[in-house]
Design an enzyme around this catalytic site. Structure first.
Site, PDB file in Angstrom:
ATOM      1  N   ASN A   9       0.864  -1.184   0.000  1.00 12.62           N
ATOM      2  CA  ASN A   9       0.000   0.000   0.000  1.00 12.62           C
ATOM      3  C   ASN A   9       0.901   1.234   0.000  1.00 12.62           C
ATOM      4  OD1 ASN A   9      -1.765   2.084   0.595  1.00 12.62           O
ATOM      5  ND2 ASN A   9      -2.198   1.402   2.687  1.00 12.62           N
ATOM      6  N   LYS A  11       0.079   4.311  -0.158  1.00 13.70           N
ATOM      7  CA  LYS A  11      -0.503   5.490   0.485  1.00 13.70           C
ATOM      8  C   LYS A  11      -0.272   6.731  -0.392  1.00 13.70           C
ATOM      9  CE  LYS A  11       0.093   3.204   4.890  1.00 13.70           C
ATOM     10  NZ  LYS A  11       0.333   3.291   6.328  1.00 13.70           N
ATOM     11  N   HIS A  96      -9.296   1.328   5.548  1.00 15.58           N
ATOM     12  CA  HIS A  96      -7.965   1.483   6.160  1.00 15.58           C
ATOM     13  C   HIS A  96      -8.072   2.433   7.349  1.00 15.58           C
ATOM     14  CE1 HIS A  96      -3.791   2.640   6.705  1.00 15.58           C
ATOM     15  NE2 HIS A  96      -3.489   1.481   6.155  1.00 15.58           N
ATOM     16  N   GLU A  98      -6.374   4.886   8.226  1.00 15.22           N
ATOM     17  CA  GLU A  98      -6.142   6.325   7.985  1.00 15.22           C
ATOM     18  C   GLU A  98      -7.427   7.037   7.567  1.00 15.22           C
ATOM     19  OE1 GLU A  98      -2.595   5.623   5.716  1.00 15.22           O
ATOM     20  OE2 GLU A  98      -1.573   5.063   7.563  1.00 15.22           O
ATOM     21  N   GLU A 165      -5.037  -5.108  10.952  1.00 14.48           N
ATOM     22  CA  GLU A 165      -3.972  -4.126  11.129  1.00 14.48           C
ATOM     23  C   GLU A 165      -4.147  -3.412  12.472  1.00 14.48           C
ATOM     24  OE1 GLU A 165      -2.132  -2.836   7.210  1.00 14.48           O
ATOM     25  OE2 GLU A 165      -3.882  -1.593   7.454  1.00 14.48           O
ATOM     26  N   GLY A 171       3.141   1.919  10.825  1.00 12.01           N
ATOM     27  CA  GLY A 171       4.113   2.991  10.644  1.00 12.01           C
ATOM     28  C   GLY A 171       4.897   3.335  11.895  1.00 12.01           C
ATOM     29  N   SER A 204       3.906  -2.534  10.203  1.00 12.92           N
ATOM     30  CA  SER A 204       5.368  -2.650  10.320  1.00 12.92           C
ATOM     31  C   SER A 204       5.905  -4.005   9.834  1.00 12.92           C
ATOM     32  CB  SER A 204       5.815  -2.367  11.752  1.00 12.92           C
ATOM     33  OG  SER A 204       5.503  -1.023  12.098  1.00 12.92           O
ATOM     34  N   GLY A 225       2.989  -1.168   4.217  1.00 15.17           N
ATOM     35  CA  GLY A 225       3.080   0.249   3.895  1.00 15.17           C
ATOM     36  C   GLY A 225       4.514   0.628   3.565  1.00 15.17           C
ATOM     37  N   GLY A 226       5.215   1.189   4.543  1.00 16.41           N
ATOM     38  CA  GLY A 226       6.563   1.735   4.341  1.00 16.41           C
ATOM     39  C   GLY A 226       7.523   0.822   3.588  1.00 16.41           C
TER      40      GLY A 226
HETATM   41  P1  PGA Z   1       3.256   0.065   7.635  1.00 15.33           P
HETATM   42  O1  PGA Z   1       1.750   0.344   7.118  1.00 15.33           O
HETATM   43  O2  PGA Z   1       3.700  -1.229   6.968  1.00 15.33           O
HETATM   44  O3  PGA Z   1       4.047   1.256   7.171  1.00 15.33           O
HETATM   45  O4  PGA Z   1       3.201  -0.085   9.103  1.00 15.33           O
HETATM   46  C1  PGA Z   1       0.823  -0.702   6.982  1.00 15.33           C
HETATM   47  C2  PGA Z   1      -0.496  -0.181   6.471  1.00 15.33           C
HETATM   48  O5  PGA Z   1      -0.920   0.923   6.864  1.00 15.33           O
HETATM   49  O6  PGA Z   1      -1.177  -0.857   5.664  1.00 15.33           O
END
Ligand code: PGA
Length: 243
Positions: A9, A11, A96, A98, A165, A171, A204, A225-226
């Protein structure tokens, strides 16, 4: 047999130019990846068309980061399922944490998005998960169960991915213990009542913990994500337990 789904993802990262560079480096790295898993990328809407072209002939699949419940209309800033299908998009992330947090997305809206995705043959990736405070108060299971029951009402579980999640792990570098993530994913499978449900873990995920996570019985993939922003690191994740 549950085929794992490894999804990145992005983002609000990546221009079209950077997306092209990413694919030039990434695609060769998944050439020999076993076919026992799906590999998916969810770019920002502006890069979907660029990526759709760049991945032609490859095994990489496309996801959107959201989808609206109407096919068209006066819904500024939203995207319709028909617009996604034009670009060979196969999955749509909904719910999600966010948009839940910043735009107050409700379980009811998330359910409408997921239904709309299925109606158009997109596979919804429905995200659920508790905050730090909810976990500390001992409310994690109740919160997740409510998200699952309301978010998945009327949803066909054989064309669905659920992503567990925990919000405190997104993050932050703090991964949920693999055993605990496994336990929650098992509960979700029971609540949904479908043994072949695909359940991802997210929060993470990185090259150093992917193998442990993917060795868990109840976890059928990851939402990253990252660590999906760098070709080498996402390729290492996609290549879990191989090479
Ligand atoms: P992250 O994000 O891997 O950066 O922790 C995961 C996500 O929000 O799907």
């Amino acid at each position: 047999m549950r085929k794992p789904v490894i999804a990145g993802n992005w983002k609000m990262h990546m221009t079209c130019a950077r997306s092209r560079d990413f694919m030039a480096s990434f695609l060769p790295l998944i050439n020999g990846t076993p076919n026992d898993r799906h590999i998916v990328i969810a770019p920002p809407f502006t890069a979907i068309s660029t990526i759709s072209e760049a991945i032609q002939g490859s095994r990489l699949e496309l996801s959107s980061q959201n989808v609206h419940w109407e096919d068209e209309g006066a819904f500024t800033a939203e995207v319709s399922p028909l617009m996604l299908l034009e670009h060979q998009v196969k999955y749509a992330i909904v719910g999600h944490s966010e948009p839940r947090k910043y735009f107050s997305e409700s379980d009811e809206q998330i359910n409408k998005r997921a239904r709309s995705a299925q109606l158009h043959d997109l596979i919804p990736i429905v995200c659920v998960g508790e905050t730090d405070e909810q976990r500390e108060r001992g409310e994690a299971e109740r919160v997740i169960r409510r998200q699952v029951e309301q978010g998945l009402e009327g949803i066909e579980p054989s064309r669905l991915v659920v992503a567990y999640e925990p919000i405190w792990a997104i993050g932050t570098g703090k991964t949920c213990e693999a055993e605990e993530a496994n336990r929650i994913c098992g509960l979700i499978r029971g609540w949904v009542g479908f043994k072949d449900l695909i359940i991802q873990y997210g929060g993470s995920v990185k090259p150093s913990n992917i193998d442990e996570i993917m060795n868990m019985e109840e976890i059928d993939g990851v939402l990253v994500g990252g660590a999906s922003l760098e070709p080498e690191s996402f390729a290492r994740i996609a290549n879990f337990n191989s090479f």
